[in-house]
Design a protein around this motif. Structure first.
Motif, mmCIF file in Angstrom:
data_model
loop_
_atom_site.group_PDB
_atom_site.id
_atom_site.type_symbol
_atom_site.label_atom_id
_atom_site.label_comp_id
_atom_site.label_asym_id
_atom_site.label_seq_id
_atom_site.Cartn_x
_atom_site.Cartn_y
_atom_site.Cartn_z
ATOM 1 N N ARG A 151 0.601 -1.033 0.087
ATOM 2 C CA ARG A 151 -0.022 -0.065 0.042
ATOM 3 C C ARG A 151 0.720 1.120 -0.066
ATOM 4 O O ARG A 151 0.698 2.353 -0.616
ATOM 5 C CB ARG A 151 -0.916 -0.053 1.263
ATOM 6 C CG ARG A 151 -1.922 1.172 1.194
ATOM 7 C CD ARG A 151 -2.763 1.313 2.499
ATOM 8 N NE ARG A 151 -2.056 1.481 3.551
ATOM 9 C CZ ARG A 151 -2.056 0.779 4.903
ATOM 10 N NH1 ARG A 151 -2.944 -0.223 4.771
ATOM 11 N NH2 ARG A 151 -0.976 1.024 5.521
ATOM 12 N N ALA A 152 1.857 1.243 0.861
ATOM 13 C CA ALA A 152 2.720 2.225 0.864
ATOM 14 C C ALA A 152 3.380 2.574 -0.434
ATOM 15 O O ALA A 152 3.430 3.924 -0.958
ATOM 16 C CB ALA A 152 4.022 2.254 1.717
ATOM 17 N N ALA A 153 3.912 1.611 -1.115
ATOM 18 C CA ALA A 153 4.543 1.672 -2.225
ATOM 19 C C ALA A 153 3.733 2.233 -3.216
ATOM 20 O O ALA A 153 4.197 2.950 -4.351
ATOM 21 C CB ALA A 153 5.158 0.321 -2.692
ATOM 22 N N PHE A 154 2.538 1.705 -3.500
ATOM 23 C CA PHE A 154 1.378 2.100 -4.493
ATOM 24 C C PHE A 154 1.237 3.648 -4.192
ATOM 25 O O PHE A 154 1.140 4.313 -5.198
ATOM 26 C CB PHE A 154 0.036 1.353 -4.330
ATOM 27 C CG PHE A 154 -1.113 1.893 -5.010
ATOM 28 C CD1 PHE A 154 -1.116 1.471 -6.337
ATOM 29 C CD2 PHE A 154 -1.883 2.853 -4.555
ATOM 30 C CE1 PHE A 154 -2.215 1.921 -7.295
ATOM 31 C CE2 PHE A 154 -3.132 3.093 -5.301
ATOM 32 C CZ PHE A 154 -2.924 2.753 -6.677
ATOM 33 N N THR A 155 1.298 3.989 -2.793
ATOM 34 C CA THR A 155 0.693 5.566 -2.703
ATOM 35 C C THR A 155 1.840 6.512 -3.333
ATOM 36 O O THR A 155 1.711 7.511 -3.721
ATOM 37 C CB THR A 155 0.273 5.856 -1.234
ATOM 38 O OG1 THR A 155 1.333 5.418 -0.494
ATOM 39 C CG2 THR A 155 -1.010 5.002 -0.717
ATOM 40 N N ARG A 156 3.022 5.815 -2.900
ATOM 41 C CA ARG A 156 4.233 6.735 -3.254
ATOM 42 C C ARG A 156 4.506 6.949 -4.978
ATOM 43 O O ARG A 156 4.443 7.523 -5.613
ATOM 44 C CB ARG A 156 5.614 5.994 -2.875
ATOM 45 C CG ARG A 156 6.926 6.869 -3.014
ATOM 46 C CD ARG A 156 8.173 6.151 -2.468
ATOM 47 N NE ARG A 156 8.264 4.940 -3.061
ATOM 48 C CZ ARG A 156 7.996 3.670 -2.520
ATOM 49 N NH1 ARG A 156 7.463 3.660 -1.196
ATOM 50 N NH2 ARG A 156 8.205 2.245 -3.018
ATOM 51 N N GLU A 157 4.048 5.566 -5.642
ATOM 52 C CA GLU A 157 4.027 5.671 -7.267
ATOM 53 C C GLU A 157 2.917 6.291 -7.753
ATOM 54 O O GLU A 157 3.145 6.959 -8.522
ATOM 55 C CB GLU A 157 4.108 4.084 -7.589
ATOM 56 C CG GLU A 157 5.332 3.373 -7.158
ATOM 57 C CD GLU A 157 5.170 2.092 -8.206
ATOM 58 O OE1 GLU A 157 4.970 1.684 -9.092
ATOM 59 O OE2 GLU A 157 5.807 1.029 -7.199
ATOM 60 N N LEU A 158 2.022 6.332 -7.107
ATOM 61 C CA LEU A 158 0.686 7.103 -7.468
ATOM 62 C C LEU A 158 0.733 8.348 -7.326
ATOM 63 O O LEU A 158 0.718 9.341 -8.133
ATOM 64 C CB LEU A 158 -0.619 6.582 -6.751
ATOM 65 C CG LEU A 158 -1.941 7.472 -7.246
ATOM 66 C CD1 LEU A 158 -2.351 7.039 -8.508
ATOM 67 C CD2 LEU A 158 -3.167 6.922 -6.373
ATOM 68 N N GLY A 159 1.571 8.957 -6.278
ATOM 69 C CA GLY A 159 1.652 10.229 -6.172
ATOM 70 C C GLY A 159 2.909 10.777 -6.993
ATOM 71 O O GLY A 159 2.570 12.008 -7.545
ATOM 72 N N GLU A 160 3.909 10.052 -7.389
ATOM 73 C CA GLU A 160 4.721 10.481 -8.176
ATOM 74 C C GLU A 160 4.267 10.702 -9.718
ATOM 75 O O GLU A 160 4.583 11.728 -10.481
ATOM 76 C CB GLU A 160 6.126 9.756 -8.296
ATOM 77 C CG GLU A 160 6.904 9.724 -7.008
ATOM 78 C CD GLU A 160 7.867 8.380 -6.714
ATOM 79 O OE1 GLU A 160 7.874 7.629 -7.668
ATOM 80 O OE2 GLU A 160 8.480 8.341 -5.686
ATOM 81 N N ALA A 161 3.635 9.615 -10.172
ATOM 82 C CA ALA A 161 3.039 9.461 -11.410
ATOM 83 C C ALA A 161 2.064 10.704 -11.614
ATOM 84 O O ALA A 161 2.108 11.156 -12.656
ATOM 85 C CB ALA A 161 2.172 8.291 -11.786
ATOM 86 N N THR A 162 1.129 10.954 -10.661
ATOM 87 C CA THR A 162 0.445 12.035 -10.785
ATOM 88 C C THR A 162 0.990 13.554 -10.745
ATOM 89 O O THR A 162 0.464 14.204 -11.633
ATOM 90 C CB THR A 162 -0.731 11.949 -9.636
ATOM 91 O OG1 THR A 162 -1.474 10.642 -9.399
ATOM 92 C CG2 THR A 162 -1.887 13.121 -9.505
ATOM 93 N N ARG A 163 1.965 13.578 -9.913
ATOM 94 C CA ARG A 163 2.761 14.889 -10.092
ATOM 95 C C ARG A 163 3.182 15.141 -11.434
ATOM 96 O O ARG A 163 3.246 16.045 -11.768
ATOM 97 C CB ARG A 163 3.475 14.875 -9.036
ATOM 98 C CG ARG A 163 3.046 15.300 -7.419
ATOM 99 C CD ARG A 163 4.352 15.639 -6.523
ATOM 100 N NE ARG A 163 4.881 14.501 -6.088
ATOM 101 C CZ ARG A 163 4.340 13.620 -5.322
ATOM 102 N NH1 ARG A 163 3.133 13.875 -4.639
ATOM 103 N NH2 ARG A 163 4.932 12.369 -4.788
ATOM 104 N N ALA A 164 3.815 13.976 -12.053
ATOM 105 C CA ALA A 164 4.544 13.985 -13.467
ATOM 106 C C ALA A 164 3.423 14.564 -14.290
ATOM 107 O O ALA A 164 3.893 15.134 -15.272
ATOM 108 C CB ALA A 164 5.219 12.848 -13.512
ATOM 109 N N LEU A 165 2.555 13.942 -14.335
ATOM 110 C CA LEU A 165 1.255 14.121 -15.440
ATOM 111 C C LEU A 165 0.634 15.466 -15.175
ATOM 112 O O LEU A 165 0.743 16.066 -16.230
ATOM 113 C CB LEU A 165 0.387 13.145 -15.101
ATOM 114 C CG LEU A 165 -0.923 12.746 -16.257
ATOM 115 C CD1 LEU A 165 -0.266 12.742 -17.656
ATOM 116 C CD2 LEU A 165 -2.207 11.981 -15.698
ATOM 117 N N ALA A 166 0.626 16.052 -14.025
ATOM 118 C CA ALA A 166 0.132 17.416 -13.705
ATOM 119 C C ALA A 166 1.243 18.211 -14.377
ATOM 120 O O ALA A 166 0.905 19.372 -14.942
ATOM 121 C CB ALA A 166 0.111 17.450 -12.137
#
Length: 193
Positions: A151-166
């Motif tokens: 869960r922690a890895a998923f939230t970290r990757e989701l945050g990074e991917a979302t910030r990059a896309l934004a």
């Protein structure tokens, strides 16, 4: 008819709407009804239904459609004042954190603060649109994690991917849009009352 959604920010109105009996009456009053017509459906007396309807009406949750003369009494036909009611976390005074102050992306309080801001802003957009469509987008899904580390890895990757896309699509020109991504444990569906 366009969807009529109301965001409830008043704590007293929220308490009225959250009462299980009154919440059921609000669902039933998506179509106009009266204490007389609702009594057999709810299993309550007409007087008891009327008591609850008056409380809902006093807080603007139902509105009068018409009055009909029935013998020596007047039947009041009411309907819910909105198709959907959303209760803002702002209605819970003890949980009114500021999403701009000390954001803790892992805290429940910050998630509630973001939810409150989302409800207020979307509520203002819907009200200002006066029946026109509002450009929105939402994703709702469910994921099961094998471990807390996953869960922690998923939230970290989701945050990074979302910030990059934004960052890739962000522009200093045009209309700003709010982006909120949330993750919380799922609950089983509630039974209809």
């Amino acid at each position: 008819m366009p969807d009529r959604t109301t965001v409830i920010e008043d704590p007293t109105a929220a308490a009225i709407a959250l009462d299980p009996v009154r919440a059921r009456l609000l669902r039933l009053l998506r179509e106009p009804g009266s204490a007389t017509s609702l009594a057999p459906v709810t299993g309550m007396s007409r007087q008891k239904v009327n008591y609850h309807l008056r409380a809902l009406e006093a807080h603007g949750l139902v509105e009068l459609v018409e009055e009909r003369r029935r013998g020596n009494m007047t039947e009041r036909v009411l309907r819910a004042s909105a198709d959907a009611f959303v209760i803002s976390p702002r209605a819970w005074v003890l949980l009114a954190p500021d999403p701009e102050r000390s954001p803790d992306t892992l805290s429940v309080q910050w998630l509630l603060a973001l939810a409150d801001r989302l409800l207020r802003e979307v509520g203002r957009l819907v009200t200002g649109a006066r029946g026109r469509r509002v450009a929105t987008f939402a994703i709702d899904g469910e994921i099961t994690f094998a471990t807390a580390a996953d869960r922690a890895a998923f939230t970290r990757e989701l945050g990074e991917a979302t910030r990059a896309l934004a960052a890739r699509y962000h522009s200093d020109r045009g209309r700003p849009h709010r982006l909120v991504v949330a993750l919380h444990p799922s609950l089983p569906p509630e039974e209809e009352t």
